[in-house]
Design a protein around this motif. Structure first.
Motif, PDB file in Angstrom:
ATOM      1  N   LEU A  59     -10.418 -19.567   8.802  1.00 41.53           N
ATOM      2  CA  LEU A  59     -10.978 -19.945   7.427  1.00 41.53           C
ATOM      3  C   LEU A  59     -11.069 -18.604   6.549  1.00 41.53           C
ATOM      4  O   LEU A  59     -10.494 -18.588   5.324  1.00 41.53           O
ATOM      5  N   ILE A  60     -11.490 -17.454   7.218  1.00 37.34           N
ATOM      6  CA  ILE A  60     -11.523 -16.045   6.622  1.00 37.34           C
ATOM      7  C   ILE A  60     -10.150 -15.728   6.091  1.00 37.34           C
ATOM      8  O   ILE A  60     -10.124 -14.873   4.950  1.00 37.34           O
ATOM      9  N   ALA A  61      -9.232 -15.831   6.914  1.00 41.80           N
ATOM     10  CA  ALA A  61      -7.819 -15.533   6.396  1.00 41.80           C
ATOM     11  C   ALA A  61      -7.216 -15.832   5.409  1.00 41.80           C
ATOM     12  O   ALA A  61      -6.339 -15.079   4.675  1.00 41.80           O
ATOM     13  N   LYS A  62      -7.830 -16.923   4.604  1.00 42.78           N
ATOM     14  CA  LYS A  62      -7.339 -17.598   3.431  1.00 42.78           C
ATOM     15  C   LYS A  62      -7.904 -16.871   2.268  1.00 42.78           C
ATOM     16  O   LYS A  62      -7.745 -17.373   1.040  1.00 42.78           O
ATOM     17  N   ASP A  63      -8.931 -16.063   2.323  1.00 41.89           N
ATOM     18  CA  ASP A  63      -9.662 -15.386   1.338  1.00 41.89           C
ATOM     19  C   ASP A  63      -8.728 -14.671   0.670  1.00 41.89           C
ATOM     20  O   ASP A  63      -8.226 -13.611   1.315  1.00 41.89           O
ATOM     21  N   PRO A  64      -8.650 -14.593  -0.628  1.00 39.39           N
ATOM     22  CA  PRO A  64      -7.769 -13.762  -1.536  1.00 39.39           C
ATOM     23  C   PRO A  64      -8.106 -12.298  -1.447  1.00 39.39           C
ATOM     24  O   PRO A  64      -7.283 -11.521  -1.576  1.00 39.39           O
ATOM     25  N   ALA A  65      -9.434 -11.868  -1.302  1.00 43.22           N
ATOM     26  CA  ALA A  65      -9.732 -10.493  -1.041  1.00 43.22           C
ATOM     27  C   ALA A  65      -9.143  -9.766  -0.014  1.00 43.22           C
ATOM     28  O   ALA A  65      -8.858  -8.582   0.058  1.00 43.22           O
ATOM     29  N   LEU A  66      -8.805 -10.722   1.093  1.00 40.10           N
ATOM     30  CA  LEU A  66      -8.063  -9.755   2.119  1.00 40.10           C
ATOM     31  C   LEU A  66      -6.680  -9.791   1.904  1.00 40.10           C
ATOM     32  O   LEU A  66      -6.231  -8.745   2.353  1.00 40.10           O
ATOM     33  N   VAL A  67      -6.179 -10.789   1.113  1.00 42.18           N
ATOM     34  CA  VAL A  67      -4.546 -10.651   0.749  1.00 42.18           C
ATOM     35  C   VAL A  67      -4.437  -9.447  -0.294  1.00 42.18           C
ATOM     36  O   VAL A  67      -3.697  -8.474   0.051  1.00 42.18           O
ATOM     37  N   ALA A  68      -5.453  -9.284  -1.047  1.00 40.14           N
ATOM     38  CA  ALA A  68      -5.369  -8.250  -2.156  1.00 40.14           C
ATOM     39  C   ALA A  68      -5.534  -6.828  -1.485  1.00 40.14           C
ATOM     40  O   ALA A  68      -4.848  -5.990  -1.695  1.00 40.14           O
ATOM     41  N   ALA A  69      -6.326  -6.632  -0.302  1.00 40.26           N
ATOM     42  CA  ALA A  69      -6.649  -5.334   0.279  1.00 40.26           C
ATOM     43  C   ALA A  69      -5.634  -5.207   1.062  1.00 40.26           C
ATOM     44  O   ALA A  69      -4.943  -4.132   1.144  1.00 40.26           O
ATOM     45  N   LEU A  70      -4.488  -6.065   1.794  1.00 43.18           N
ATOM     46  CA  LEU A  70      -3.484  -5.662   2.562  1.00 43.18           C
ATOM     47  C   LEU A  70      -2.519  -5.260   1.510  1.00 43.18           C
ATOM     48  O   LEU A  70      -1.541  -4.528   1.978  1.00 43.18           O
ATOM     49  N   GLN A  71      -2.468  -6.129   0.395  1.00 45.48           N
ATOM     50  CA  GLN A  71      -1.247  -5.540  -0.509  1.00 45.48           C
ATOM     51  C   GLN A  71      -1.477  -4.459  -1.143  1.00 45.48           C
ATOM     52  O   GLN A  71      -0.684  -3.554  -1.495  1.00 45.48           O
ATOM     53  N   SER A  72      -2.678  -3.805  -1.448  1.00 41.35           N
ATOM     54  CA  SER A  72      -3.064  -2.762  -2.066  1.00 41.35           C
ATOM     55  C   SER A  72      -3.967  -1.959  -1.193  1.00 41.35           C
ATOM     56  O   SER A  72      -5.283  -1.673  -1.429  1.00 41.35           O
ATOM     57  N   PRO A  73      -3.558  -1.086  -0.023  1.00 41.83           N
ATOM     58  CA  PRO A  73      -4.419  -0.726   0.971  1.00 41.83           C
ATOM     59  C   PRO A  73      -4.978   0.924   0.359  1.00 41.83           C
ATOM     60  O   PRO A  73      -5.973   1.158   0.832  1.00 41.83           O
ATOM     61  N   ASN A  74      -4.248   1.226  -0.854  1.00 45.96           N
ATOM     62  CA  ASN A  74      -4.734   2.555  -1.525  1.00 45.96           C
ATOM     63  C   ASN A  74      -5.474   2.540  -2.644  1.00 45.96           C
ATOM     64  O   ASN A  74      -6.063   3.347  -3.277  1.00 45.96           O
ATOM     65  N   ASN A  75      -5.925   0.965  -2.775  1.00 48.40           N
ATOM     66  CA  ASN A  75      -6.815   0.649  -4.046  1.00 48.40           C
ATOM     67  C   ASN A  75      -8.394   0.896  -3.520  1.00 48.40           C
ATOM     68  O   ASN A  75      -8.850  -0.227  -2.681  1.00 48.40           O
ATOM     69  N   THR A  76      -8.935   1.839  -3.730  1.00 46.19           N
ATOM     70  CA  THR A  76     -10.453   1.945  -3.208  1.00 46.19           C
ATOM     71  C   THR A  76     -11.318   1.072  -3.692  1.00 46.19           C
ATOM     72  O   THR A  76     -12.138   0.553  -2.700  1.00 46.19           O
ATOM     73  N   ALA A  77     -10.986   0.786  -4.869  1.00 49.32           N
ATOM     74  CA  ALA A  77     -11.964  -0.590  -5.358  1.00 49.32           C
ATOM     75  C   ALA A  77     -11.919  -1.624  -4.791  1.00 49.32           C
ATOM     76  O   ALA A  77     -12.813  -2.215  -4.182  1.00 49.32           O
ATOM     77  N   GLN A  78     -10.656  -1.987  -4.282  1.00 44.01           N
ATOM     78  CA  GLN A  78     -10.434  -3.294  -3.750  1.00 44.01           C
ATOM     79  C   GLN A  78     -11.041  -3.207  -2.115  1.00 44.01           C
ATOM     80  O   GLN A  78     -11.375  -4.053  -1.698  1.00 44.01           O
ATOM     81  N   ILE A  79     -10.728  -2.080  -1.503  1.00 49.52           N
ATOM     82  CA  ILE A  79     -11.172  -2.013  -0.128  1.00 49.52           C
ATOM     83  C   ILE A  79     -12.657  -1.835  -0.153  1.00 49.52           C
ATOM     84  O   ILE A  79     -12.980  -2.443   0.864  1.00 49.52           O
ATOM     85  N   GLU A  80     -13.142  -1.522  -1.111  1.00 51.05           N
ATOM     86  CA  GLU A  80     -14.671  -1.297  -1.136  1.00 51.05           C
ATOM     87  C   GLU A  80     -15.159  -2.769  -1.173  1.00 51.05           C
ATOM     88  O   GLU A  80     -16.158  -3.100  -0.338  1.00 51.05           O
TER      89      GLU A  80
END
Length: 595
Positions: free
Chosen positions: A62-83
Motif C-alpha cells: 500500500l505504501i509503495a503506491k504513494d507518489p512521495a516515494l516515487v518522487a524521492a526515487l526519481q529525484s534522490p538529490n532533491n533535498t526538499a523532496q527527500i526531507e
C-alpha cells in the motif's frame, strides 16, 4: 503368625507390581497430557504470531503506491523532496507502530528513512546484500527475519518493489520488533522457541537460547549462515540435542549431559505464511517428578497399609494376652464375688430392715402431727358438737310438748331439725375419722384436689369461726387431675392453713385465702395470709427439721410436709403474699393425658 507373614509377603508383591506398573502408566499418561498441552499452546501462539505479522504483510504494497516515494526515487538529490519523504515515512511508522520504515533505491542504498533524525539512522546505508532487497528488486513480495546491522536488534522485515511506468525503481521496507510477541510466551514449565530452516533459535521465552541451534550443525551449514549475515557475526553455538524434530512430536536428548533435565519433549508446528517453525519444549524431568510423586504417594499408602497390618497383628496379640489375663482374673474374681455375696446379702437384709423402720417412723410422725392438729382443734370441735347437742335436746323437749297438745305438724318440724343436726354431727365425725386415719405413702391415686381443699376448709371452719378469721376459697373450675396421696395431701394442706391461722392472730382483720393456678404443666395451690410474713433470711432454713418460729413449736410440721410433697413428685415453697403476709405454694405435676 503364619497368616501374618503371608499377608506381609502378599503386600510386598502387590506394592512392587503397583509401583512399577502404575509409574509406567503414569509416565505415559503425563507424557500424553503434556503433548496435548503443547498442541493447544502451539495453536494459540501460531494464531497470535500470524495475526501480528499478517498485520504488516500488506502494508509495504500500500505504501509503495504513494507518489512521495516515487518522487524521492526519481529525484534522490532533491533535498526538499527527500526531507518530505523522511517525514512521510516517520508519520507512517508512528501510525502502523512498526520499528522502522525506509526506502531503498535500485542499488540498495537508503535514500529516506523514518529514523532519519536519530543516531542510528539508516540514511546512506546499503542493504543490497539482504535477501528482502534482492527478492523485492526482482518484483517479489518478501519476508525476512534477521539481526539488524545498524540497531543490532532482532527484526522481521517486510519489503515490496516500488514501480513507475512498469519499471522497478526501488524497494520499500518495514521492520517490526519481535520483543512484544515474546512477552506472551512466558511459562514456568515449558520453553517456547521459533526457529529458521537451520533450526537456529530466533525467538525464545528463554533469552539464553537465542541464536543457538537446537540440533548440531555441520561446518557447511555454519559457513552458509555466516555468509548470509542473517545473524551478523554472532557465533551460532549448538545445544547438541539429538532427535528427529521434523516430526510433530519428538524427543530431544543431550548425550553429553546426565539426567533428564537436558532431555526434552518437543512439539513443532511450521507457520504456513512465514518462514518460521514454532516449537514447545518441556523438560522430561517433569515426567520424572510426576512419576516419582506417584511412586511416593503409592509408597506412603502401602506403608500405611503395612503399619495398619502390623497394628492389627499387635492388637490381636495383645488381645490374646489380655484374654488370658482376663480369664485368670475372672476366676479370682468369681471366688471373691462368692465370698462378698454372702456379706452383701447380710448387709442388704439389714438395710431393708432399716428402710422399713425409717418409713414406719415417718408415717408415725405424720400420724402424730395429725393428732397434734386434732388436739389444737379439739376446743372448736367440742363447741361444734355441743351446740347441736343442746339444740337436739331443746327440739326433743319441744316435740314432747307439741305431742301432748297433738300439734303433729310442729312435732314433725322439730324431728326434722333434730335429723339435720345429727347429719351435721355425723359429717363432722366422718371428717375427723378420715383425717385421723393412718395412711401409707404408697397409697396414691389420680384425682381432683377441689374436694380435698373443701373438706379441709370444713374441718377447720369451726376453728376459723372461733378465731373470727375469714377463710376464702378461689378455686379454678374445673381443676386438672393430679397424682397424689389424698390423706397425706390433706394433712399438708391443713398444716399450712393452721399455720396461716396462727400467723394472723394479731391482725385486726384476719384473712386467709386458698387459690389455685395452672402454670408450666403444674398445678399450683397458694395458701396466703395477711400476717407479718416470714423474713427473707429465714426462708432457707424454714423447712429444716426442728427449726421453728413459734414459741412452743417443734419445727417438724413444715419439714414433714415438704417430705410428703417430694414423695408425690411435688414441691413446697414459701414466698411473699400479695396480702402482705406469707404465701406457701404447693406445686404438683399435671397428668399429661388429662391436661
Amino acid at each position: 503368625m503364619l497368616t501374618f507373614r503371608r499377608s506381609k509377603f502378599t503386600l510386598l508383591v502387590l506394592y512392587v507390581f503397583v509401583v512399577i506398573g502404575g509409574s509406567s502408566w503414569f509416565w505415559q499418561s503425563s507424557e500424553n497430557r503434556q503433548l496435548a498441552n503443547h498442541q493447544e499452546q502451539l495453536e494459540r501462539f501460531a494464531e497470535y504470531i500470524s495475526s501480528k505479522l499478517d498485520k504488516y504483510a500488506h502494508l509495504p504494497q500500500l505504501i509503495a503506491k504513494d507518489p512521495a516515494l516515487v518522487a524521492a526515487l526519481q529525484s534522490p538529490n532533491n533535498t526538499a523532496q527527500i526531507e518530505l519523504t523522511n517525514r512521510f515515512l516517520e508519520q507512517v511508522n508512528q501510525i502502523i507502530q512498526s520499528t522502522d520504515a525506509y526506502l531503498l533505491d535500485e542499488y540498495g542504498n537508503t535514500i529516506a528513512s523514518s529514523n532519519w533524525n536519530l543516531e542510528r539512522s539508516f540514511l546512506g546505508r546499503n542493504y543490497a546484500w539482504r535477501p528482502y532487497f534482492s527478492d523485492a528488486i526482482q518484483g517479489q513480495r518478501s519476508q525476512y527475519f534477521a539481526l539488524g546491522s545498524s540497531s543490532k536488534q532482532r527484526g522481521y522485515y517486510f519489503s515490496y518493489p516500488v514501480t513507475y511506468a512498469a519499471e522497478i525503481i526501488g524497494v520499500i521496507v518495514i521492520k517490526t520488533d519481535l520483543t512484544a510477541i515474546e512477552a506472551n510466551w512466558q511459562n514456568r514449565t515449558n520453553i517456547f522457541v521459533a526457529t529458521d530452516a537451520n533450526n537456529v533459535i530466533f525467538m525464545s521465552s528463554n533469552d539464553d537460547w537465542l541464536f543457538k541451534s537446537l540440533t548440531p550443525l555441520s561446518e557447511q551449514d555454519r559457513l552458509t549462515i555466516l555468509n548470509s549475515r542473517q545473524y551478523l557475526d554472532k557465533p551460532i553455538r549448538s545445544m547438541n540435542l539429538i532427535g528427529d524434530i521434523s516430526q510433530e512430536h519428538a524427543e530431544l536428548k543431550n548425550p553429553t549431559a546426565s539426567g533428564f533435565e537436558n532431555d526434552y519433549l518437543v512439539s513443532s508446528r511450521p507457520l504456513s505464511k512465514h518462514p518460521l517453525t514454532l516449537r514447545v519444549l518441556s523438560s522430561k524431568s517433569i515426567l520424572v517428578w510426576n512419576s516419582l510423586s506417584f511412586a511416593l504417594v503409592t509408597s506412603l499408602l502401602f506403608v500405611i497399609a503395612y503399619l495398619s497390618l502390623q497394628l492389627a497383628y499387635q492388637r490381636q496379640l495383645k488381645k490374646r494376652q489380655f484374654e488370658q489375663l482376663q480369664s485368670e482374673a475372672r476366676q479370682k474374681l468369681e471366688f471373691l464375688v462368692m465370698e462378698r455375696t454372702s456379706e452383701l446379702q447380710a448387709e442388704i437384709h439389714e438395710r431393708v430392715k432399716t428402710e422399713q423402720a425409717l418409713r414406719q417412723t415417718q408415717n408415725e410422725l405424720i400420724q402424730a402431727a395429725k393428732l397434734a392438729v386434732l388436739g389444737q382443734m379439739s376446743a372448736s370441735i367440742s363447741h361444734e358438737l355441743n351446740n347441736p347437742l343442746a339444740a337436739i335436746r331443746s327440739f326433743a323437749d319441744n316435740a314432747r310438748r307439741f305431742l301432748v297438745k297433738q300439734s303433729y305438724d310442729r312435732v314433725d318440724d322439730n324431728l326434722m331439725r333434730i335429723s339435720a343436726l345429727t347429719d351435721r354431727m355425723a359429717k363432722i365425725s366422718n371428717q375427723l375419722r378420715s383425717f385421723a386415719k393412718k395412711s401409707d405413702s404408697n397409697e396414691i391415686s389420680q384425682l381432683d384436689v377441689s374436694p380435698l381443699i373443701i373438706a379441709a376448709k370444713e374441718l377447720l371452719s369451726a376453728q376459723f369461726k372461733a378465731e373470727q378469721t375469714e377463710l376464702t376459697l378461689q378455686l379454678g373450675d374445673p381443676l386438672p387431675e393430679v397424682v397424689l396421696n389424698p390423706i397425706q395431701f390433706e394433712q399438708v394442706l391443713i398444716n399450712l392453713i393452721t399455720n396461716a391461722l396462727q400467723a394472723v392472730t394479731q391482725q385486726s382483720h384476719k384473712q386467709v385465702v386458698i387459690s389455685t393456678q395452672q402454670r408450666d404443666q403444674q398445678l399450683c395451690i397458694y395458701v396466703d395470709d395477711n400476717g407479718p410474713g416470714i423474713p427473707f433470711n429465714q426462708r432457707a432454713q424454714l423447712f429444716e427439721p426442728f427449726y421453728t418460729t413459734k414459741k412452743n413449736g417443734l419445727g417438724l410440721g413444715l419439714s414433714i410436709s415438704q417430705q410428703i410433697m417430694q414423695a408425690m413428685n411435688g414441691r413446697l415453697q414459701v414466698n411473699e403474699s400479695p396480702l402482705g403476709g406469707a404465701r406457701f405454694i404447693i406445686s404438683l405435676p399435671l397428668n399429661t393425658e388429662q391436661a
